[in-house]
Design an enzyme around this catalytic site. Structure first.
Site, PDB file in Angstrom:
ATOM      1  N   LYS A  68       6.301   5.311  18.600  1.00 11.93           N
ATOM      2  CA  LYS A  68       5.873   6.703  18.264  1.00 11.93           C
ATOM      3  C   LYS A  68       6.277   7.640  19.775  1.00 11.93           C
ATOM      4  O   LYS A  68       5.976   7.198  20.745  1.00 11.93           O
ATOM      5  CB  LYS A  68       4.305   6.543  18.169  1.00 11.93           C
ATOM      6  CG  LYS A  68       3.672   6.214  17.179  1.00 11.93           C
ATOM      7  CD  LYS A  68       2.123   6.110  17.155  1.00 11.93           C
ATOM      8  CE  LYS A  68       1.674   5.252  15.884  1.00 11.93           C
ATOM      9  NZ  LYS A  68       0.411   5.125  16.073  1.00 11.93           N
ATOM     10  N   ASP A  83       1.922   6.573   2.149  1.00 11.78           N
ATOM     11  CA  ASP A  83       1.214   5.358   2.417  1.00 11.78           C
ATOM     12  C   ASP A  83      -0.512   5.535   2.060  1.00 11.78           C
ATOM     13  O   ASP A  83      -1.120   6.574   2.355  1.00 11.78           O
ATOM     14  CB  ASP A  83       1.317   5.173   3.938  1.00 11.78           C
ATOM     15  CG  ASP A  83       0.558   4.208   4.564  1.00 11.78           C
ATOM     16  OD1 ASP A  83      -0.278   3.833   3.952  1.00 11.78           O
ATOM     17  OD2 ASP A  83       0.835   3.759   5.739  1.00 11.78           O
ATOM     18  N   ASP A 143       0.654  -1.080   0.162  1.00  7.68           N
ATOM     19  CA  ASP A 143       0.099  -0.044  -0.100  1.00  7.68           C
ATOM     20  C   ASP A 143       0.816   1.107   0.055  1.00  7.68           C
ATOM     21  O   ASP A 143       0.528   2.390   0.215  1.00  7.68           O
ATOM     22  CB  ASP A 143      -0.930  -0.043   1.301  1.00  7.68           C
ATOM     23  CG  ASP A 143      -0.128  -0.322   2.521  1.00  7.68           C
ATOM     24  OD1 ASP A 143       1.061  -0.579   2.565  1.00  7.68           O
ATOM     25  OD2 ASP A 143      -0.890  -0.144   3.427  1.00  7.68           O
TER      26      ASP A 143
HETATM   27  P1  GTP Z   1      -5.266  -1.173   8.154  1.00  5.71           P
HETATM   28  O1  GTP Z   1      -6.373  -2.343   8.616  1.00  5.71           O
HETATM   29  O2  GTP Z   1      -6.144   0.042   7.445  1.00  5.71           O
HETATM   30  O3  GTP Z   1      -4.419  -0.619   9.234  1.00  5.71           O
HETATM   31  O4  GTP Z   1      -4.672  -1.707   6.919  1.00  5.71           O
HETATM   32  P2  GTP Z   1      -3.846  -3.242   6.599  1.00  5.71           P
HETATM   33  O5  GTP Z   1      -4.435  -4.394   6.877  1.00  5.71           O
HETATM   34  O6  GTP Z   1      -3.144  -3.202   5.265  1.00  5.71           O
HETATM   35  O7  GTP Z   1      -2.456  -2.915   7.594  1.00  5.71           O
HETATM   36  P3  GTP Z   1      -1.212  -2.273   7.360  1.00  5.71           P
HETATM   37  O8  GTP Z   1      -1.205  -0.843   6.514  1.00  5.71           O
HETATM   38  O9  GTP Z   1      -0.380  -2.096   8.688  1.00  5.71           O
HETATM   39  O10 GTP Z   1      -0.415  -3.142   6.644  1.00  5.71           O
HETATM   40  C1  GTP Z   1       0.829  -2.727   5.754  1.00  5.71           C
HETATM   41  C2  GTP Z   1       1.030  -3.945   4.673  1.00  5.71           C
HETATM   42  O11 GTP Z   1       1.227  -5.267   5.144  1.00  5.71           O
HETATM   43  C3  GTP Z   1      -0.004  -4.009   3.789  1.00  5.71           C
HETATM   44  O12 GTP Z   1       0.365  -4.078   2.370  1.00  5.71           O
HETATM   45  C4  GTP Z   1      -0.701  -5.244   4.273  1.00  5.71           C
HETATM   46  O13 GTP Z   1      -1.682  -5.846   3.147  1.00  5.71           O
HETATM   47  C5  GTP Z   1       0.278  -5.919   4.754  1.00  5.71           C
HETATM   48  N1  GTP Z   1      -0.037  -6.921   5.982  1.00  5.71           N
HETATM   49  C6  GTP Z   1      -0.353  -6.449   7.069  1.00  5.71           C
HETATM   50  N2  GTP Z   1      -0.663  -7.746   7.836  1.00  5.71           N
HETATM   51  C7  GTP Z   1      -0.538  -8.482   7.092  1.00  5.71           C
HETATM   52  C8  GTP Z   1      -0.556 -10.110   7.417  1.00  5.71           C
HETATM   53  O14 GTP Z   1      -0.821 -10.622   8.549  1.00  5.71           O
HETATM   54  N3  GTP Z   1      -0.435 -10.853   6.306  1.00  5.71           N
HETATM   55  C9  GTP Z   1      -0.032 -10.441   5.303  1.00  5.71           C
HETATM   56  N4  GTP Z   1       0.341 -11.366   4.192  1.00  5.71           N
HETATM   57  N5  GTP Z   1       0.302  -9.022   4.820  1.00  5.71           N
HETATM   58  C10 GTP Z   1      -0.309  -8.261   5.859  1.00  5.71           C
END
Ligand code: GTP
Length: 370
Positions: free
Chosen positions: A160, A221, A109
């Site tokens: 943070k 982001d 993302d």
């Molecule tokens: P929010 O729920 O809005 O915080 O978004 P998110 O679920 O994408 O979490 P975050 O932005 O913290 O994740 C950063 C990146 O890591 C994103 O590209 C997510 O798809 C990926 N990501 C987060 N948690 C996991 C996980 O448990 N497994 C995998 N495969 N990818 C994850």
């Protein structure tokens, strides 16, 4: 062979309702799914084998890339999300390189202008265990901080900051890493692991060679609605770049869409297939999805209208997310940061910030009536 992993398993809760049925990396940004911009960038950097670390709505990634021929794609699926660290380890099982080979890892993302070849080159030149791309932010209080020493060696991963004194640097993790394969293989994969909170701090504490590469390249982001629309708009106006986006433009209007001659579509907006923008309407820095109808005299600013929705004549949206199949009646004025669930219906004049709401349609008992 150059290999990469993209983390795409998160639920994207901050982008609901858009992510209710579409994983964040598959949402449309500047005319195509965001993940395709990342894949194109990896291909430009010489990657020829890519592993998607999937979990949430995993099957949709295979659908998206079913006929893709540009590079080899493997899919690692987590039945239960393993967190960013566990996901990297789990996806690592599908890699083919040797223990010292570099593996590029991207969050699914982040829209970034960093030169990926350069990050890998620096990683290899230093013989690093991990190299992180770092970016600078104006207000570090919302982020974990990554201070580095002279020469780029990471000193710590800090939570943070709560006070000004704790803002020891403006550098943050930009969600792009290069791992030595053997370092990645040592992460546990039988439980949830956060790469930022566990893996990186443990490596630094253990004397691992962890380096930061700080750049001032474009970085955003896309995890929140406002960042998401701005990222898409920046790609179209040329502030951000992608191998999949043409020369800078005011808007990207799908050839099957109809925009009235008196309407204005500006600031890097996208208008999807079969959408209709009515007379005198203004769409600014927004994403209008497939088959959306925008009636005359509407203002849509920094908003996303998901597919198959209707925005009634004279309505105004600012920083709003409208879920798919919704119907916003005429003369609504939606205040900033509203998120409307999929299929919602708002009658004409139902929501206003200024001016008068529609006259009351309910039959009231008149005083004195029995
Ligand atoms: P929010 O729920 O809005 O915080 O978004 P998110 O679920 O994408 O979490 P975050 O932005 O913290 O994740 C950063 C990146 O890591 C994103 O590209 C997510 O798809 C990926 N990501 C987060 N948690 C996991 C996980 O448990 N497994 C995998 N495969 N990818 C994850």
């Amino acid at each position: 062979m150059r290999e990469a992993i993209i983390l795409v398993g998160g639920k994207g809760t901050r982008l609901r309702p858009l992510t209710n049925h579409t994983p964040k990396p598959l949402l449309g940004v500047a005319g195509t799914s965001f993940i395709r911009h990342q894949v194109a960038k990896l291909m430009d950097a010489g990657v020829d084998h890519l592993v998607f670390a999937t979990s949430y709505l995993a099957a949709l990634f295979q659908d998206e890339f079913r006929d893709f021929a540009g590079l080899e794609i493997s899919y690692a699926v987590e039945e239960v999300p393993l967190g960013t660290g566990g996901a990297i380890r789990n996806a690592g099982k599908l890699l083919r390189g040797g223990p010292d080979d570099p593996v590029l890892i991207l969050n699914g993302d982040i829209l970034s202008g960093v030169d990926l070849r350069d990050v890998v080159r620096r990683h290899e030149a230093r013989g690093a265990d991990v190299t992180l791309h770092l970016t600078r932010v104006a207000d570090p209080r919302a982020f974990g901080l990554v201070p580095t020493a002279e020469g780029g060696r990471v000193r710590a991963f800090l939570e943070k900051p709560k006070t000004a004194a704790e803002c020891v640097t403006d550098q943050i993790n930009a969600g792009c890493y290069v791992f030595r394969r053997s370092v990645l293989d040592a992460i546990p994969d039988d439980r949830e692991v956060s790469v930022e909170q566990e893996t990186f701090p443990a490596l630094v504490a253990g004397g691992g060679l962890v380096y930061g590469h700080t750049t001032d390249d474009y970085w955003r982001d896309l995890g929140t609605p406002l960042a998401f629309v701005h990222g898409s708009a920046d790609l179209i106006t040329g502030t951000a770049t992608s191998p999949l986006v043409g020369p800078p433009a005011e808007a990207l209007v799908h050839p099957t869409a109809t925009v009235h001659a008196s309407a204005q579509v500006t600031g890097g907006s996208t208008v999807g297939p079969y959408a209709v923008i009515g007379a005198g309407s203004v769409v600014h820095r927004s994403i209008v999805g497939e088959r959306v109808t925008v009636e005359p005299g509407v203002g849509i600013h920094e908003s996303v209208v998901d597919h198959d929705s209707v925005i009634g004549a004279g309505s105004t949206l600012r920083e709003t997310v409208v879920g798919c199949h919704s119907h916003i009646g005429a003369h609504n004025e939606l205040p900033p940061q509203l998120r409307l669930a999929c299929g919602i219906r708002i009658p004409a004049g139902g929501v206003r910030v200024t001016g008068t709401a529609t006259a009351c349609l309910t039959a009231h008992r008149v005083t004195g009536e029995q």
